[in-house]
Design a protein around this motif. Structure first.
Motif, mmCIF file in Angstrom:
data_model
loop_
_atom_site.group_PDB
_atom_site.id
_atom_site.type_symbol
_atom_site.label_atom_id
_atom_site.label_comp_id
_atom_site.label_asym_id
_atom_site.label_seq_id
_atom_site.Cartn_x
_atom_site.Cartn_y
_atom_site.Cartn_z
ATOM 1 N N GLN A 74 -16.487 -7.552 9.234
ATOM 2 C CA GLN A 74 -16.934 -7.936 10.228
ATOM 3 C C GLN A 74 -15.925 -7.441 11.652
ATOM 4 O O GLN A 74 -15.264 -7.968 11.602
ATOM 5 N N GLY A 75 -16.990 -7.390 12.753
ATOM 6 C CA GLY A 75 -16.567 -7.396 13.982
ATOM 7 C C GLY A 75 -15.780 -6.394 13.980
ATOM 8 O O GLY A 75 -15.079 -5.224 13.632
ATOM 9 N N GLU A 76 -14.406 -6.518 14.793
ATOM 10 C CA GLU A 76 -13.263 -6.357 15.639
ATOM 11 C C GLU A 76 -12.054 -5.788 14.588
ATOM 12 O O GLU A 76 -11.637 -5.309 14.536
ATOM 13 N N ASP A 77 -12.166 -6.212 13.534
ATOM 14 C CA ASP A 77 -11.196 -6.161 11.903
ATOM 15 C C ASP A 77 -11.959 -4.540 11.591
ATOM 16 O O ASP A 77 -11.533 -3.766 11.470
ATOM 17 N N GLU A 78 -13.068 -4.568 11.666
ATOM 18 C CA GLU A 78 -13.953 -3.880 10.399
ATOM 19 C C GLU A 78 -13.598 -3.033 11.469
ATOM 20 O O GLU A 78 -13.574 -1.616 11.418
ATOM 21 N N ALA A 79 -13.935 -2.573 12.936
ATOM 22 C CA ALA A 79 -13.667 -1.642 14.035
ATOM 23 C C ALA A 79 -12.450 -1.119 13.725
ATOM 24 O O ALA A 79 -11.862 0.408 14.052
ATOM 25 N N GLN A 80 -11.297 -1.828 13.117
ATOM 26 C CA GLN A 80 -9.940 -1.625 14.003
ATOM 27 C C GLN A 80 -10.431 -0.632 12.592
ATOM 28 O O GLN A 80 -9.103 0.233 12.259
ATOM 29 N N THR A 81 -10.689 -1.102 11.653
ATOM 30 C CA THR A 81 -10.589 -0.781 10.146
ATOM 31 C C THR A 81 -10.805 0.010 9.689
ATOM 32 O O THR A 81 -10.727 1.426 9.912
ATOM 33 N N MET A 82 -12.009 0.948 10.491
ATOM 34 C CA MET A 82 -12.540 2.113 10.668
ATOM 35 C C MET A 82 -12.018 3.594 11.689
ATOM 36 O O MET A 82 -11.877 4.080 11.445
ATOM 37 N N ARG A 120 1.551 -10.618 4.867
ATOM 38 C CA ARG A 120 0.441 -9.830 5.448
ATOM 39 C C ARG A 120 0.697 -8.955 6.560
ATOM 40 O O ARG A 120 1.781 -9.233 7.353
ATOM 41 N N VAL A 121 0.306 -7.660 6.119
ATOM 42 C CA VAL A 121 0.292 -6.660 7.373
ATOM 43 C C VAL A 121 -1.402 -6.551 7.741
ATOM 44 O O VAL A 121 -2.029 -6.720 7.415
ATOM 45 N N SER A 122 -0.883 -6.335 8.865
ATOM 46 C CA SER A 122 -1.726 -5.913 9.285
ATOM 47 C C SER A 122 -2.139 -4.481 10.050
ATOM 48 O O SER A 122 -1.511 -3.692 10.159
ATOM 49 N N ILE A 123 -4.000 -3.577 9.688
ATOM 50 C CA ILE A 123 -4.158 -2.630 9.580
ATOM 51 C C ILE A 123 -3.785 -1.639 10.593
ATOM 52 O O ILE A 123 -4.123 -0.407 10.282
ATOM 53 N N ASP A 124 -3.217 -1.943 11.580
ATOM 54 C CA ASP A 124 -2.845 -1.341 12.341
ATOM 55 C C ASP A 124 -1.146 -1.136 12.450
ATOM 56 O O ASP A 124 -1.004 -0.548 13.889
ATOM 57 N N ALA A 125 -0.626 -1.439 11.592
ATOM 58 C CA ALA A 125 0.467 -1.829 11.512
ATOM 59 C C ALA A 125 1.446 -0.595 9.768
ATOM 60 O O ALA A 125 1.917 -0.637 9.957
ATOM 61 N N ILE A 126 0.138 -0.297 9.387
ATOM 62 C CA ILE A 126 0.361 0.708 8.199
ATOM 63 C C ILE A 126 0.009 2.229 8.890
ATOM 64 O O ILE A 126 -0.804 2.688 10.173
ATOM 65 N N GLU A 127 0.922 3.690 8.131
ATOM 66 C CA GLU A 127 1.087 4.807 8.829
ATOM 67 C C GLU A 127 0.600 4.884 7.174
ATOM 68 O O GLU A 127 1.559 4.727 6.259
ATOM 69 N N GLY A 128 -0.106 6.171 6.890
ATOM 70 C CA GLY A 128 -0.093 7.132 5.949
ATOM 71 C C GLY A 128 0.840 8.176 5.691
ATOM 72 O O GLY A 128 1.568 8.919 7.193
ATOM 73 N N TRP A 129 1.643 7.711 4.706
ATOM 74 C CA TRP A 129 2.708 8.463 4.649
ATOM 75 C C TRP A 129 2.767 9.844 3.093
ATOM 76 O O TRP A 129 3.306 10.588 3.643
ATOM 77 N N SER A 130 1.810 9.301 2.170
ATOM 78 C CA SER A 130 2.205 10.657 1.103
ATOM 79 C C SER A 130 1.087 9.929 0.400
ATOM 80 O O SER A 130 0.065 9.136 0.258
ATOM 81 N N ARG A 131 0.464 11.225 0.047
ATOM 82 C CA ARG A 131 -0.307 10.668 -0.934
ATOM 83 C C ARG A 131 -0.509 12.466 -2.158
ATOM 84 O O ARG A 131 0.049 13.078 -2.478
ATOM 85 N N PHE A 150 1.369 3.480 1.697
ATOM 86 C CA PHE A 150 1.113 4.129 3.736
ATOM 87 C C PHE A 150 3.228 2.773 3.989
ATOM 88 O O PHE A 150 3.716 2.827 2.874
ATOM 89 N N LEU A 151 3.703 3.565 5.194
ATOM 90 C CA LEU A 151 4.164 2.921 5.378
ATOM 91 C C LEU A 151 4.244 1.960 6.141
ATOM 92 O O LEU A 151 3.486 1.593 7.183
ATOM 93 N N ALA A 152 5.010 0.482 6.286
ATOM 94 C CA ALA A 152 4.821 -0.394 7.104
ATOM 95 C C ALA A 152 5.939 -1.226 7.127
ATOM 96 O O ALA A 152 6.889 -1.245 6.771
#
Length: 280
Positions: A74-82, A120-131, A150-152
């Motif tokens: 919900q709220g700002e966290d979900e908006a940032q996640t999306m 604890r890592v925030s959603i805006d601190a991870i970057e996709g690295w590979s799949r 993901f990298l963090a």
């Protein structure tokens, strides 16, 4: 360099020859990095010997995507996640994952990192690295996974540690140090971790690795296993003559070869891990 204990027992694994009919299970993993004098370090966890998957292997924190990971917040966290999920989706080389599914992978990555190593890592601190998608004949398991890595950066004030259940030891090491310990058979690594550490060895700062990750399409790696005449295994990656994708997507050797209970570069020398990286 780290001190290597020559009296440590040699680590090896068994090669799986069993085909797996089940589809790959969604999973997520976070490669925690930190800056140290002399370069970056990554955090690895040793899986228990009794584990059903990757027993005794050193891995990055992570695990399966659970049902709860698909539930929006919900709220700002979900908006940032999306927002971050749409950004990740835009970087996918294969659009088989939509933004809500990408968000589930990201939630799983954060949840597993907190559960497995108390960070604890925030959603805006991870970057996709590979799949990475496990082939139908896995090499070191009898299960298949569709894993987003993901990298963090290790957040300020956080301390990574093993949980004593999902993992029995934790280790901070530079990518080259971890590979050296693997080469001396002090620790066991699986191919995705080997190839990830090879690529991360190019970077001297965490910010440089994160920027590199964010600027490229997310490499989509589905290894091509080939049975060797001696009963071993060759695992080919994109760019190898034996792989259906002609373009190389990741740094390092285009294939790994199973020898004496572990995967090695084709040339059989430690330096061959770094083929094409400029310091082999």
């Amino acid at each position: 360099m780290i001190q290597l204990n020559s009296s440590s027992p040699k680590k090896s694994a068994s090669l799986n020859h069993q085909a797996v009919a089940d589809p790959p299970r969604p999973a997520a993993s976070v490669i925690l990095l930190r800056d140290k004098v002399g370069g970056i370090e990554a955090f690895l966890l040793e899986r228990p010997q009794a584990a059903s998957v990757m027993a005794g292997v050193w891995v990055f924190p992570g695990g399966k995507v659970d049902r709860e990971d698909h539930r929006p917040g919900q709220g700002e966290d979900e908006a940032q996640t999306m927002h971050r999920a749409r950004r990740l989706h835009a970087r996918l080389a294969h659009e088989s994952v939509d933004p809500p599914q990408a968000a589930a992978f990201m939630r799983a990555a954060l949840r597993e990192t907190e559960e497995e190593c108390a960070v604890r890592v925030s959603i805006d601190a991870i970057e996709g690295w590979s799949r990475w998608i496990t082939p139908r004949v896995p090499s070191m398991s009898t299960k298949r996974f569709d894993t987003f890595f993901f990298l963090a950066a290790l957040p300020d004030g956080e301390e990574a540690r093993h949980d004593g259940e999902e993992s029995v030891q934790g280790l901070w090491a530079s990518p080259i140090q971890a590979l050296e310990r693997y080469w001396k058979q002090e620790i066991m690594l699986a191919p995705p971790q080997i190839m990830t550490l090879i690529e991360l060895s190019r970077f001297s700062r965490v910010d440089d690795a994160l920027k590199h990750a964010g600027d490229r399409l997310l490499p989509h790696i589905q290894p091509e296993p080939l049975e060797a005449a001696d009963g071993g295994r060759i695992v080919a990656y994109p760019g190898d003559e034996a792989h259906p994708i002609a373009q190389s997507l990741i740094a390092g050797p285009s294939r790994l070869v199973w020898r004496d209970g572990r995967f090695e570069p084709p040339g059989g020398r430690f330096e061959d891990f770094f083929t094409g990286l400029g310091f082999a």
